[in-house]
Design an enzyme around this catalytic site. Structure first.
Site, PDB file in Angstrom:
ATOM      1  N   HIS A 450       0.839  -1.213   0.000  1.00  0.00           N
ATOM      2  CA  HIS A 450       0.000   0.000   0.000  1.00  0.00           C
ATOM      3  C   HIS A 450       0.865   1.250   0.000  1.00  0.00           C
ATOM      4  CE1 HIS A 450      -4.331  -1.247   0.864  1.00  0.00           C
ATOM      5  NE2 HIS A 450      -3.698  -2.254   0.295  1.00  0.00           N
ATOM      6  N   GLU A 451       0.292   2.358  -0.475  1.00  0.00           N
ATOM      7  CA  GLU A 451       1.038   3.605  -0.685  1.00  0.00           C
ATOM      8  C   GLU A 451       2.339   3.301  -1.422  1.00  0.00           C
ATOM      9  OE1 GLU A 451       0.151   2.840   2.705  1.00  0.00           O
ATOM     10  OE2 GLU A 451      -1.801   3.727   2.335  1.00  0.00           O
ATOM     11  N   GLU A 469      -1.708  -0.984  -3.856  1.00  0.00           N
ATOM     12  CA  GLU A 469      -2.778   0.010  -3.778  1.00  0.00           C
ATOM     13  C   GLU A 469      -2.475   1.058  -4.859  1.00  0.00           C
ATOM     14  OE1 GLU A 469      -5.293   2.063  -0.191  1.00  0.00           O
ATOM     15  OE2 GLU A 469      -3.153   2.385  -0.208  1.00  0.00           O
ATOM     16  N   GLU A 475     -11.658   2.222   0.829  1.00  0.00           N
ATOM     17  CA  GLU A 475     -11.551   2.791   2.180  1.00  0.00           C
ATOM     18  C   GLU A 475     -12.000   4.254   2.212  1.00  0.00           C
ATOM     19  OE1 GLU A 475      -7.470   2.504   3.333  1.00  0.00           O
ATOM     20  OE2 GLU A 475      -6.789   3.905   1.818  1.00  0.00           O
TER      21      GLU A 475
HETATM   22  C1  NOJ Z   1      -3.808   2.967   4.599  1.00  0.00           C
HETATM   23  C2  NOJ Z   1      -4.087   1.684   3.891  1.00  0.00           C
HETATM   24  O1  NOJ Z   1      -4.517   1.902   2.581  1.00  0.00           O
HETATM   25  C3  NOJ Z   1      -5.126   0.927   4.674  1.00  0.00           C
HETATM   26  O2  NOJ Z   1      -5.514  -0.226   3.975  1.00  0.00           O
HETATM   27  C4  NOJ Z   1      -4.578   0.596   6.028  1.00  0.00           C
HETATM   28  O3  NOJ Z   1      -5.599   0.018   6.790  1.00  0.00           O
HETATM   29  C5  NOJ Z   1      -4.074   1.853   6.739  1.00  0.00           C
HETATM   30  N1  NOJ Z   1      -3.262   2.645   5.892  1.00  0.00           N
HETATM   31  C6  NOJ Z   1      -3.260   1.508   7.983  1.00  0.00           C
HETATM   32  O4  NOJ Z   1      -2.077   0.880   7.596  1.00  0.00           O
END
Ligand code: NOJ
Length: 668
Positions: A450-451, A469, A475
């Site tokens: 992610h990120e 991601e 989200e």
């Molecule tokens: C952002 C992420 O995209 C998400 O999936 C995650 O739950 C939170 N950060 C915490 O790591």
């Protein structure tokens, strides 16, 4: 006459043997500075103009890119003019390879290549090679810096690569500085673009679809595109280091591939494997430990503020709670349970400890129990963008998880800049992300990043890089103050972010209320949530809702049955931003799965089932929007029905506003 013919043949054979080339290439060499796609429809030509090197491209004799110049600004001097072409070599390649996992098994890598060596006429006489590969569905090129006397270590201050588009196309993109690429793709004429991230997708006035992106981003900065303010010409803009430099490198080295997909329909963009073909083959050898799958997690409940990441009365990672999720996963055939907030550091999102669980998370008990149920714990490393802290612990952290049988880890980099300094997509970030994937591979661990930096097809080389991601995922429908993702969002993603690779969007909402922010919610119907499992490709898919919301809902059957690894993918129909229909064949069976979604407009889709085996009968289990379903007023109504169909059937299905349909086809 007979002798003459034979002589001619001998001469031709002599040249073929001499240059090791096939007859087509001998013919092509007559026009040495031109290379065509294997089917002859795309033509790429190079040349120089007053010492500057350019390339131009046409499809079916119509210009796609006008003269587009190439070169660099290096620290201390330019490397962009005073060039002459020293040599041009041609070759061709045709091979079919198999993906470890993917949207289809077999990928044909078929191209004609032209390598152009240029040399400076000035005192330095530095050399540069530009390697062009032209496929039937587009082209890619990269710069190669060979070993040479007057170029050793050097710093790239600017890459000058141009994409001089021939026309005022319609485009879809997000701005370059969108945090973590989590933006809404906007449609603009090319003349209105500022600096954008790739993939940049375009529809031309001639009805072609183009996507500019990059492949094999290795030890280099990510490429964005900046528009020349006076025209529709785009130029590479590399993400800089904090100190302003773009890339530190030395010879011999290569840049990533700059890629343009050229397709006749929006759907064909999705079928292009050009980016994967421009990455190196699997470097991991035995990949039997790499397994796609579908999982659940305590994730949505945390985002809905029912649980917390940090320890406390509502701690989501409490052992009993995780055991409950494991039971549910086992009962419904999920391979994993993601648990975030299990390790120390969540109080201030700073110095995370990756081998230190909170006391109420009994990792041994949890993983033993998971194993007994044939489920795996999916690990989580939120770094808050503190890469130094993470790199210091990374190897031990993977070993720690591995000891407990955890072989998938979701990584995260929430934070303005990496270590408070560097941009995620800078060469610094690219180096870090690569280190993590390589280190994880040593421990036989799969990664969900992610990120991330925008993906560029690296999963071909390192197939433990499962999904990423780099998208405004579901989200945002939990906590975004703007109300959440608009209905058209997921009808654009497959043609933009989706073209960069597997996308961890996390669909699966069954309960559309948001107790924390009542005006923020998932803007789809229930049937569209099911369809998204097919439409947005990811080899690891999380059914994102809380398990309580799935219990006893018959629509859940689609999610628990939908695979995440495919032998074939087709796109029967699509219009960017309006609707998209995708069908995929399960890798493990003869079943097909179809997902079709629409934007805010209700519409009737005609589903042409010609992808099914001819002459065979199938049972279609259809999950479609029910009476009065509407993403704003009532997302829940769903009709589940069965029909007998075959490859000649055209199913007509009514989709609600921001609705969808999901279908399982089983052979009789
Ligand atoms: C952002 C992420 O995209 C998400 O999936 C995650 O739950 C939170 N950060 C915490 O790591």
């Amino acid at each position: 006459m007979k002798i003459k013919c034979r002589d001619l043949l001998k001469i031709l054979t002599f040249f073929i043997i001499l240059f090791g080339l096939s007859p087509t290439i001998v013919a092509q060499n007559l026009k040495k500075n031109i290379v065509k796609s294997p089917d002859g429809t795309i033509t790429l030509e190079v040349g120089t103009n007053q010492g500057k090197v350019f390339y131009k491209v046409s499809k079916d004799k119509k210009s796609i890119l006008n003269e587009s110049y190439l070169g660099f600004e290096l620290k201390g001097n330019s490397f962009k003019d005073n060039f002459s072409i020293k040599n041009i070599s041609h070759s061709k390649f045709d091979e079919t390879w198999q993906q470890t996992w993917g949207e289809e098994i077999n990928v044909r890598n078929h191209y004609n290549e032209m390598k152009v060596s240029v040399k400076e006429n000035s005192k330095l006489t530095r050399e540069l090679v530009i390697n062009f590969r032209v496929f039937d569905d587009g082209f890619g090129f990269r710069y190669e810096f060979p070993e040479q006397k007057n170029l050793k270590e050097f710093i790239i201050m600017d890459e000058l690569t141009e994409f001089n588009f021939a026309d005022g196309h319609k485009t879809w993109s997000i701005p370059y500085n969108t945090a973590f690429y989590e933006g809404l793709y906007k449609s603009n004429p090319i003349s209105k673009l500022d600096t954008v991230a790739t993939p940049l997708t375009m529809e031309t006035k001639n009805g072609l679809f183009l996507t500019v992106h990059q492949a094999n981003l290795t030890d280099y900065a990510s490429m964005n595109l900046a528009r020349d303010k006076k025209s529709t010409k785009l130029k590479a803009y590399l993400t800089p280091w904090a100190t302003g430099e773009k890339v530190f490198t030395k010879v011999p080295s290569t840049t990533p591939w700059r890629t343009v997909i050229i397709a006749k329909s929006a759907g064909d963009l999705m079928l292009s494997r050009l980016m994967l073909n421009l990455n190196e083959p699997n470097k991991l050898g035995d990949v039997s430990w790499i397994k796609p799958g579908r999982y659940i997690g305590i994730w949505w409940a945390i985002h809905m503020e029912k649980y917390t990441w940090k320890a406390g009365p509502n701690h989501g990672a409490k052992t009993e709670n995780v055991l409950r999720y494991i039971d549910f996963a086992a009962k419904h055939n999920f391979s994993g349970v993601l648990v975030e907030g299990w390790n120390k550091g969540w109080e201030d999102w700073k110095d995370f400890q990756f081998s230190e669980p909170y006391p109420d998370f009994d990792i041994k008990k949890i993983t033993d129990y998971a194993k007994s149920k044939n489920v795996t714990l999916i690990g989580h490393h939120e770094t808050a963008g503190n890469t130094i802290n993470y790199e210091n612990q990374m190897s031990d952290a993977f070993a720690y998880y591995k000891k407990y049988g955890v072989d998938i880890v979701k990584t995260g980099y929430v934070g303005g800049k990496l270590d408070g300094k560097q941009l995620h997509s800078s060469q610094y970030g690219v180096r870090h992300y690569r280190k993590v994937i390589e280190e994880a591979a040593k421990h036989k661990i799969m990664i969900d990043n992610h990120e991330p930096v925008m993906p560029t097809g690296l999963q071909r080389t390192l197939p433990n890089l499962m999904t990423q991601e780099g998208v405004r995922g579901q989200e945002w429908d939990a906590w975004s103050k703007d109300g959440g993702n608009p209905p058209e969002h997921t009808t654009i993603i497959p043609f933009t972010r989706g073209l960069a690779g597997p996308t961890d969007f996390t669909p699966g909402t069954f309960n559309f209320t948001n107790p924390v922010l009542p005006n923020t919610k998932v803007h789809t119907t229930l049937a569209k949530q099911l369809a998204l499992s097919v439409v947005i490709y990811s080899p690891l898919q999380m059914a994102s809702d809380m398990i309580e919301n799935y219990e006893n809902n018959p629509a859940f059957e689609f999610i628990t049955n939908c695979p995440t690894d495919w032998s074939k993918t087709v796109v029967p129909d699509a219009k960017i931003g309006e609707f998209v229909t995708i069908a995929r064949k399960d890798k493990a069976s003869e079943k097909w799965f179809l997902g079709s979604i629409t934007n805010k407009d209700a519409r009737t889709v005609k589903l042409d089932l010609r992808f099914l085996d001819a002459g065979k009968k199938y049972k279609a289990k259809i999950f479609r929007d029910g009476k009065d379903a509407d993403y704003e007023k009532n997302p829940y109504p769903i009709i589940i029905e069965e029909k007998e169909v075959n490859s000649k059937t055209i199913l007509s299905v009514d989709l609600a506003r921001s609705g969808g349909v999901a279908i399982i086809f089983t052979k009789f």
